[in-house]
Design an enzyme around this catalytic site. Structure first.
Site, mmCIF file in Angstrom:
data_model
loop_
_atom_site.group_PDB
_atom_site.id
_atom_site.type_symbol
_atom_site.label_atom_id
_atom_site.label_comp_id
_atom_site.label_asym_id
_atom_site.label_seq_id
_atom_site.Cartn_x
_atom_site.Cartn_y
_atom_site.Cartn_z
ATOM 1 N N ASP A 65 -5.069 -43.575 -2.417
ATOM 2 C CA ASP A 65 -5.156 -43.701 -3.761
ATOM 3 C C ASP A 65 -6.512 -43.810 -4.301
ATOM 4 O OD1 ASP A 65 -4.674 -43.760 -6.891
ATOM 5 O OD2 ASP A 65 -2.380 -43.918 -6.171
ATOM 6 N N HIS A 93 -5.996 -38.701 -7.862
ATOM 7 C CA HIS A 93 -5.927 -40.094 -7.253
ATOM 8 C C HIS A 93 -6.723 -40.147 -5.800
ATOM 9 C CE1 HIS A 93 -3.588 -42.052 -10.022
ATOM 10 N NE2 HIS A 93 -2.609 -41.203 -10.180
ATOM 11 N N GLU A 121 -0.959 -36.757 -12.079
ATOM 12 C CA GLU A 121 -1.984 -37.294 -12.963
ATOM 13 C C GLU A 121 -3.214 -36.701 -12.472
ATOM 14 O OE1 GLU A 121 -0.058 -41.641 -14.357
ATOM 15 O OE2 GLU A 121 -1.115 -41.475 -12.252
HETATM 16 C C1 ACM Z 1 3.422 -41.893 -10.817
HETATM 17 O O1 ACM Z 1 3.944 -42.869 -10.990
HETATM 18 N N1 ACM Z 1 2.326 -41.687 -11.102
HETATM 19 C C2 ACM Z 1 4.007 -40.856 -9.820
#
Ligand code: ACM
Ligand code: ZN
Length: 765
Positions: free
Chosen positions: A201, A272, A336
């Protein structure tokens, strides 16, 4: 004789007569059966089995011997000795026998029979035998003894869902291998079968990739970490880092395999990705420089989708990942991913042009499809978060529905496999209690009851579509969770509730029954040193009418051996406080405090509530106009003595939208009235306004009323406690007439709409 000597003498007897008479006839104490998750079918029988030092474990294959070994591990931690493992045996034996492969079988199913002389666990597959063994453990007491009675049962069991998962984010905070193994062991104990390991991440890359040493040197470390609430924007100034070596990962994967848990690695792309970019800046659109993330949230710098080096890098990473993880599924993230860098990047724009991609979503879809194709060629399948639906789903992808259930529904309708992980039900980083002592969490409110009430199959799917819902998973994101103890506190007992949702037949679900079994399950968790949260066993208050003209408080606690004590003088309840034996009448303005004691020590958090005492208390008013459905906790709430909170989320506020609200209180007899009042809320941002006009009328017969008070535009902000003294007023019925503001003024939020009128208590003195 003490209990202990009874057991000792039984044990001696059993030891002497090992062949046919094991223990005196009819002497077996009946052990209560308290299984979690509840099995599909269970019949109790009159038999009992005495497990003693002579009992042997029978296992003839390597897989069954492994299960016998794990049983012995638990057993010896309990009793201090191991049982002998043999190839065969038919008396005083526990037989582990997995059906030969190839026979018609239900995945993970087992039959468990506890008879007088023999316990047999027959799995349809090796996992089934393992789950039978887990059930057997739960049939045993948790206290150490020289010998143990097991209750006679026939159990025939199988899971409702094939995918029963728990996730752990090790990027925001790093967790040691010992903890990861414990996490997996606890999963398996609850018949869960998948561990989703979130390894990469923005704030850290946590898996060793030998080909890319800078992932270890640079991407695994960050300069500092956010501290406290996100909005405070504060940092702790301390370097933080960690990663798992490939040897660590092999150890974890092997440990999980022994417990029939599949480990699914997640390598996040295209978003991420900041930690990876910090190590290899050429993989980002701007070329950097980048630094490993220190702030939580969604960050703009992501993998460049126009650069073939990105794909080569990810494929090389996955080559190493696939050697370490035998799981069919590889999680590629996909959530995201802002498109702002792509929109400005010449390489990304050229890619879009060359591939005929109309927007950023289409480019993300291209990215995921390209990686999927490559992984499919290697015999692997991808899982992605529900954003992978945007711009078109990759042909064979499984979708994890996290932003709600809609992504899951959409994917099932497209005949794609789905894992449900909706934030509102199974995000274990959310608060589990509204108590004031909770450690800081990201937000939300997901108590155990809500997890237990969740059903993974959304309504409205056809049976065929519903068959694509493979199960569910809880996620533990760790921005606000820095230690193993804290992680366990967030996960347990919520994961126990989820385990039952995923394993047990839907028609057997029963929350009170679950809590009853859970309290017997806690010693098993304690035995494993789990720092579980205690909220469900704290004081459970019910504030109710006493059936006549007052309010009383009933207190209940589900804790085994727990004793509820309380005070009514605001002092802290301790072992000297009054023991609760029946409803507590509210007889004065003041605070009632209560706590559960276990062995004279406080268990969990105390409960406390301040009550207003007045003449209308418990006299439920008539409400000729029904309150709005979203704020209608029942008319009793208007006279229960409890003031609401300004956040109005405590089920104490009754509300109407615009118009006039009327409430009529019957005092029972003609009464001298020296004061009337009410609490209302004003929160103009939320369209909640003071009444435009308030009137109070009094009557002796409920027909003929006399106005005693009229007040226009009382105003105020927040909770307004309006009280007015009266002289020479007498009556039986008190009628409150409240006119709401029908039109919110221009320039204010909600302008032109009717205002809300919020009331939490009507007061008569
Ligand atoms: C997430 O909670 N961004 C998958
Ligand atoms: Zn780019």
């Amino acid at each position: 004789m003490t209990i202990k000597t009874v057991f000792l003498s039984l044990f001696a007897l059993a030891g002497l007569a090992a062949c046919n008479t094991r223990g005196p006839e009819g002497a077996a104490p009946k052990t209560l059966i308290q299984l979690i998750p509840l099995p599909a079918k269970l019949t109790e029988t009159a038999d009992s089995f005495l497990l003693d030092k002579q009992t042997v474990l029978v296992a003839a294959t390597e897989a069954d011997r492994q299960t016998a070994r794990l049983f012995n591990e638990w057993f010896s931690s309990l009793s201090g000795f191991e049982l002998q493992v043999k190839d065969s045996g038919s008396m005083n034996a526990i037989v582990f026998s997995t059906r030969p492969a190839g026979e018609k079988a239900i995945a993970e199913a087992y039959n468990l029979k506890v008879g007088k002389d023999l316990v047999t666990i027959e799995g349809d597959d090796a996992a089934g035998t393992f789950y039978g063994m887990q059930t057997l453990i739960q049939l045993m007491p948790v206290q150490s003894a020289p010998a143990y009675w097991l209750p006679g049962v026939n159990i025939s069991d199988q899971p409702r869902f094939g995918y029963r998962g728990l996730h752990l984010d090790v990027c925001r905070h790093f967790f040691p291998v010992t903890f990861v193994k414990k996490y997996i062991d606890l999963l398996a104990m609850h018949k869960m079968n998948t561990f989703h390991w979130h390894l990469t991440d923005d704030q850290g890359w946590r898996i060793e990739i030998k080909r890319y040493p800078k992932l270890q040197e640079i991407a695994s470390r960050r300069k500092e970490t956010m501290e406290g609430r996100y909005a405070d924007n504060k940092f702790d100034g301390k370097p933080y880092g960690g990663f798992y070596t490939q040897e660590d990962i092999k150890e974890v994967v092997a440990y999980a395999a022994e417990r029939h848990v599949t480990v699914i690695p997640e390598i996040e792309m295209p978003g991420h990705a900041l930690a990876a970019l910090a190590a290899y800046p050429n993989l980002g659109c701007t070329g950097g420089p980048y630094a490993v993330g220190t702030k939580w949230g969604v960050l703009d710098d992501v993998f460049c989708a126009g650069n073939d080096s990105t794909f080569l890098f990810l494929q090389n990473v996955l080559e190493e990942v696939m050697i370490l993880f035998p799981s069919t599924y590889i999680h590629i993230g996909g959530d995201e991913c802002p498109k702002v860098r792509w929109d400005k990047c010449p390489k990304c724009q050229a890619r879009m042009k060359a591939e005929g991609l109309k927007d950023g979503h289409a480019l993300q879809s291209y990215f995921i499809r390209r990686m999927e194709k490559w992984l499919n060629e290697k015999g692997r399948q991808i899982i992605g978060w529900d954003e992978i639906l945007e711009g078109g789903l990759a042909p064979n992808a499984t979708v994890m529905s996290w932003r709600g259930i809609e992504g899951g529904i959409a994917a099932a309708k497209q005949h794609h496999d789905v894992i449900m992980t909706p934030g509102g039900f199974v995000y274990f980083d959310h608060y589990q209690s509204q108590g004031k002592n909770e450690p800081l969490a990201i937000g939300g409110f997901t108590p155990v009851s809500k997890v237990y009430g969740y059903d993974p199959v959304p309504e409205g799917l056809s049976p065929k579509e519903a068959s694509y819902i493979k199960g569910a998973q809880a996620n533990l994101w760790t921005e606000y969770i820095g230690s193993p103890e804290h992680a366990e506190y967030m996960v347990y007992p919520r994961a126990v509730a989820l385990a039952e949702v995923l394993w047990s037949p839907k028609e057997k679900k029963d929350y009170d029954g679950f809590l009853d079994r859970l309290k017997h399950h806690l010693p098993r968790l304690e035995k494993k040193g789990v720092n579980y949260a205690k909220h469900v066993f704290e004081v459970r208050p019910t504030v109710e009418s006493n059936g006549k003209n007052g309010v009383q408080v009933r207190l209940d606690a589900k804790l085994e051996g727990g004793k509820v004590v309380f005070t009514t003088d605001s002092s802290a309840p301790d072992m000297h406080a009054t023991a609760y034996t029946g409803p507590i009448p509210v007889t004065q303005t003041g605070t009632i405090r209560a706590i559960v004691l276990q062995n004279s020590k406080p268990y969990g958090n105390e409960w406390q509530q301040r009550f207003l005492f007045h003449k209308a208390l418990g006299r439920t008013p008539e409400l000729p106009r029904t309150p709005h459905q979203n704020y209608n906790p029942g008319a009793f709430t208007l006279v229960n003595g409890i003031e609401g909170v300004p956040e109005f989320n405590d089920n104490q506020w009754t509300a109407w939208s615009g118009g006039t609200a009327v409430a009529v209180v019957d005092l029972g007899d003609s009464t001298q009235i020296t004061q009337v009042g009410l609490n209302y809320l004003a929160n103009r941002e939320q369209w909640i306004y003071p009444p435009k006009e308030m009137r109070v009328d009094v009557s002796e017969d409920g027909k003929h009323y006399k106005e005693v008070l009229l007040r226009k535009e009382p105003g105020g902000n927040g909770i307004v406690r309006w009280r007015v003294a009266l002289t020479d007023v007498k009556g039986r019925y008190v009628k409150f007439t409240l006119r709401a503001l029908d039109r919110i003024p221009d320039g204010a939020p909600g302008k032109g709409e009717p205002a809300w009128l919020f009331i939490d208590e009507l007061i008569v003195q």
